[in-house]
Design a protein around this motif. Structure first.
Motif, PDB file in Angstrom:
ATOM      1  N   GLY A  77      32.101  14.082 -18.393  1.00 34.86           N
ATOM      2  CA  GLY A  77      32.758  15.324 -17.810  1.00 34.86           C
ATOM      3  C   GLY A  77      31.486  16.143 -16.972  1.00 34.86           C
ATOM      4  N   LEU A  78      30.432  16.013 -17.299  1.00 34.49           N
ATOM      5  CA  LEU A  78      29.129  16.668 -16.804  1.00 34.49           C
ATOM      6  C   LEU A  78      28.949  15.816 -15.612  1.00 34.49           C
ATOM      7  CD1 LEU A  78      26.973  17.375 -19.906  1.00 34.49           C
ATOM      8  CD2 LEU A  78      28.161  19.273 -18.379  1.00 34.49           C
ATOM      9  N   PHE A  79      29.023  14.386 -15.676  1.00 32.76           N
ATOM     10  CA  PHE A  79      28.826  13.713 -14.625  1.00 32.76           C
ATOM     11  C   PHE A  79      29.505  13.911 -13.366  1.00 32.76           C
ATOM     12  CE2 PHE A  79      29.111   9.963 -12.062  1.00 32.76           C
ATOM     13  CZ  PHE A  79      27.650   9.651 -11.576  1.00 32.76           C
ATOM     14  N   PHE A  80      30.962  13.896 -13.807  1.00 34.18           N
ATOM     15  CA  PHE A  80      32.110  14.315 -12.817  1.00 34.18           C
ATOM     16  C   PHE A  80      32.087  15.773 -12.099  1.00 34.18           C
ATOM     17  CE2 PHE A  80      35.080  11.633 -15.404  1.00 34.18           C
ATOM     18  CZ  PHE A  80      34.624  10.331 -14.796  1.00 34.18           C
ATOM     19  N   LEU A  81      31.388  16.728 -12.855  1.00 33.45           N
ATOM     20  CA  LEU A  81      31.121  17.912 -12.236  1.00 33.45           C
ATOM     21  C   LEU A  81      29.953  18.032 -11.229  1.00 33.45           C
ATOM     22  CD1 LEU A  81      30.962  20.051 -15.579  1.00 33.45           C
ATOM     23  CD2 LEU A  81      32.683  20.412 -13.624  1.00 33.45           C
ATOM     24  N   CYS A  82      29.231  17.233 -11.087  1.00 32.76           N
ATOM     25  CA  CYS A  82      28.372  16.854 -10.121  1.00 32.76           C
ATOM     26  C   CYS A  82      28.754  16.675  -8.785  1.00 32.76           C
ATOM     27  CB  CYS A  82      27.126  15.415 -10.550  1.00 32.76           C
ATOM     28  SG  CYS A  82      26.063  15.932 -11.929  1.00 32.76           S
ATOM     29  N   GLY A  83      30.051  16.268  -8.761  1.00 36.52           N
ATOM     30  CA  GLY A  83      30.729  16.085  -7.526  1.00 36.52           C
ATOM     31  C   GLY A  83      31.739  16.987  -7.427  1.00 36.52           C
ATOM     32  N   SER A  84      32.518  17.646  -8.438  1.00 34.36           N
ATOM     33  CA  SER A  84      33.332  18.540  -8.147  1.00 34.36           C
ATOM     34  C   SER A  84      32.921  19.953  -7.792  1.00 34.36           C
ATOM     35  CB  SER A  84      34.321  18.472  -9.487  1.00 34.36           C
ATOM     36  OG  SER A  84      33.764  19.066 -10.558  1.00 34.36           O
ATOM     37  N   ILE A  85      31.880  20.495  -8.365  1.00 31.75           N
ATOM     38  CA  ILE A  85      31.478  21.896  -8.196  1.00 31.75           C
ATOM     39  C   ILE A  85      31.029  21.841  -6.589  1.00 31.75           C
ATOM     40  CG2 ILE A  85      29.709  23.412  -8.516  1.00 31.75           C
ATOM     41  CD1 ILE A  85      29.773  22.737 -11.481  1.00 31.75           C
ATOM     42  N   PRO A  86      30.197  20.982  -6.214  1.00 28.22           N
ATOM     43  CA  PRO A  86      29.988  20.929  -4.492  1.00 28.22           C
ATOM     44  C   PRO A  86      31.470  21.128  -3.753  1.00 28.22           C
ATOM     45  CG  PRO A  86      28.520  19.597  -5.471  1.00 28.22           C
ATOM     46  CD  PRO A  86      29.498  19.903  -6.661  1.00 28.22           C
ATOM     47  N   GLY A  87      32.243  20.027  -4.254  1.00 30.65           N
ATOM     48  CA  GLY A  87      33.417  20.033  -3.647  1.00 30.65           C
ATOM     49  C   GLY A  87      34.288  21.277  -3.700  1.00 30.65           C
ATOM     50  N   ALA A  88      34.112  22.168  -4.751  1.00 35.14           N
ATOM     51  CA  ALA A  88      34.689  23.563  -5.030  1.00 35.14           C
ATOM     52  C   ALA A  88      34.354  24.297  -4.066  1.00 35.14           C
ATOM     53  CB  ALA A  88      34.832  23.809  -6.279  1.00 35.14           C
ATOM     54  N   PHE A  89      33.053  24.358  -3.692  1.00 38.47           N
ATOM     55  CA  PHE A  89      32.373  25.295  -2.576  1.00 38.47           C
ATOM     56  C   PHE A  89      33.144  24.812  -1.260  1.00 38.47           C
ATOM     57  CE2 PHE A  89      28.982  25.899  -5.989  1.00 38.47           C
ATOM     58  CZ  PHE A  89      29.368  27.329  -6.076  1.00 38.47           C
ATOM     59  N   VAL A  90      33.116  23.623  -1.066  1.00 39.07           N
ATOM     60  CA  VAL A  90      33.565  23.168   0.397  1.00 39.07           C
ATOM     61  C   VAL A  90      34.979  23.753   0.618  1.00 39.07           C
ATOM     62  CG1 VAL A  90      34.219  21.277   1.686  1.00 39.07           C
ATOM     63  CG2 VAL A  90      32.090  21.379   0.381  1.00 39.07           C
ATOM     64  N   GLY A  91      35.825  23.434  -0.768  1.00 40.25           N
ATOM     65  CA  GLY A  91      37.411  23.807  -0.566  1.00 40.25           C
ATOM     66  C   GLY A  91      37.450  25.488  -0.266  1.00 40.25           C
TER      67      GLY A  91
END
Length: 271
Positions: free
Chosen positions: A80-94
């Motif tokens: 989960g923490l590894f996936f968050l390295c992609g999802s959090i930057p993606g959230a800002f882009v969204g």
């Protein structure tokens, strides 16, 4: 009566979101927009405010369900923490894209994609998780039958998918689980219950990132949030309780049905 309706919406969103690992935004956003013309307290709710408020609610849904899933030892924290390295930057882009983009076509195609994913679940047993040999990050656990179950994922693919998930979360306020849970089950071989629990763990943190951005943009209705949060919190815990009592095949079946519902709603919104 209006406050009771909002409490029920929060409860339904939290429960369904927690059971399926979808976050609950798929319930909150359309509900706020649907009743915006008929309920006084919801007058003036724009899509941006609906998304921003939904993401704030998902912090509490994600936290309550994650705490319950951690007690059940179903959260793969490392993944989960590894996936968050992609999802959090993606959230800002969204969130940035959400400010002014015309998304009708995207909604249409994304809805069709979600419907396609739901039908892929029909042949899930005939599909094998992707194998990248030495490039895989392997995980394992011992199931209730004392059997060792292995699953894994390619780091680059996992980060790419989680980035897309985070972007969809910030853009539509839907939590991203509608894409992340199928990806974890179908591509990476996650056990369904682990996929749902880990998705809610991710949603908690990505919702924080997305909602902070929406707060600065003025896209959160605090009064509505206060009315929705109690139901969402209770629903998150209730959903984890229900999930623990559902067999894996039943969970996949329910997830498939709900993905069809999500896909149809997105297609209708995009038309």
């Amino acid at each position: 009566m209006e406050w009771l309706l909002l409490l029920i919406i929060g409860l339904l969103a939290g429960t369904i979101g927690s059971v399926m690992g979808l976050g609950g935004g798929i319930i909150v956003v359309p509900a706020l927009l649907l009743f915006s013309h008929s309920i006084a307290i919801l007058h003036g709710v724009t899509p941006q405010v609906a998304v921003g408020t939904s993401l704030l609610i998902m912090i509490f849904t994600g936290l309550s369900s994650t705490l319950a899933y951690i007690k059940q030892k179903k959260v793969d924290v490392k993944s989960g923490l590894f996936f968050l390295c992609g999802s959090i930057p993606g959230a800002f882009v969204g969130v940035f894209i959400n400010k002014g983009i015309q998304v009708d076509d995207f909604l249409l195609y994304f809805g069709l994609f979600i419907i396609f994913i739901s039908f892929v679940f029909l042949v899930r047993d005939k599909l094998k998780p992707l194998q990248f040999k030495r490039y895989m990050m392997m995980r394992e656990y011992i199931n209730e039958q004392n059997e060792k179950i292995q699953y894994g994922y390619h780091p680059l693919l996992a980060l790419s998918i989680s980035f897309l998930v985070g972007m969809l979360s910030g853009l539509f306020g839907i939590g991203g689980g509608s894409l992340m849970v199928p990806a974890m089950i179908l591509l990476f071989g996650f056990p369904p219950h682990f996929a749902v629990a880990t998705s809610m763990f991710m949603i908690f943190f990505s919702a924080i990132a997305s909602s902070v951005s929406h707060i600065f943009l003025g896209n959160v209705n605090w009064l509505l949030a206060l009315a929705l949060i109690p139901g969402a919190w209770l629903g998150g815990t209730l959903g984890a309780y229900i999930n623990a009592r559902i067999k894996s095949d039943t969970l996949v079946f329910l997830l498939r049905i709900f993905l069809i519902f999500i896909g149809i709603r997105l297609v209708m919104q995009g038309l």
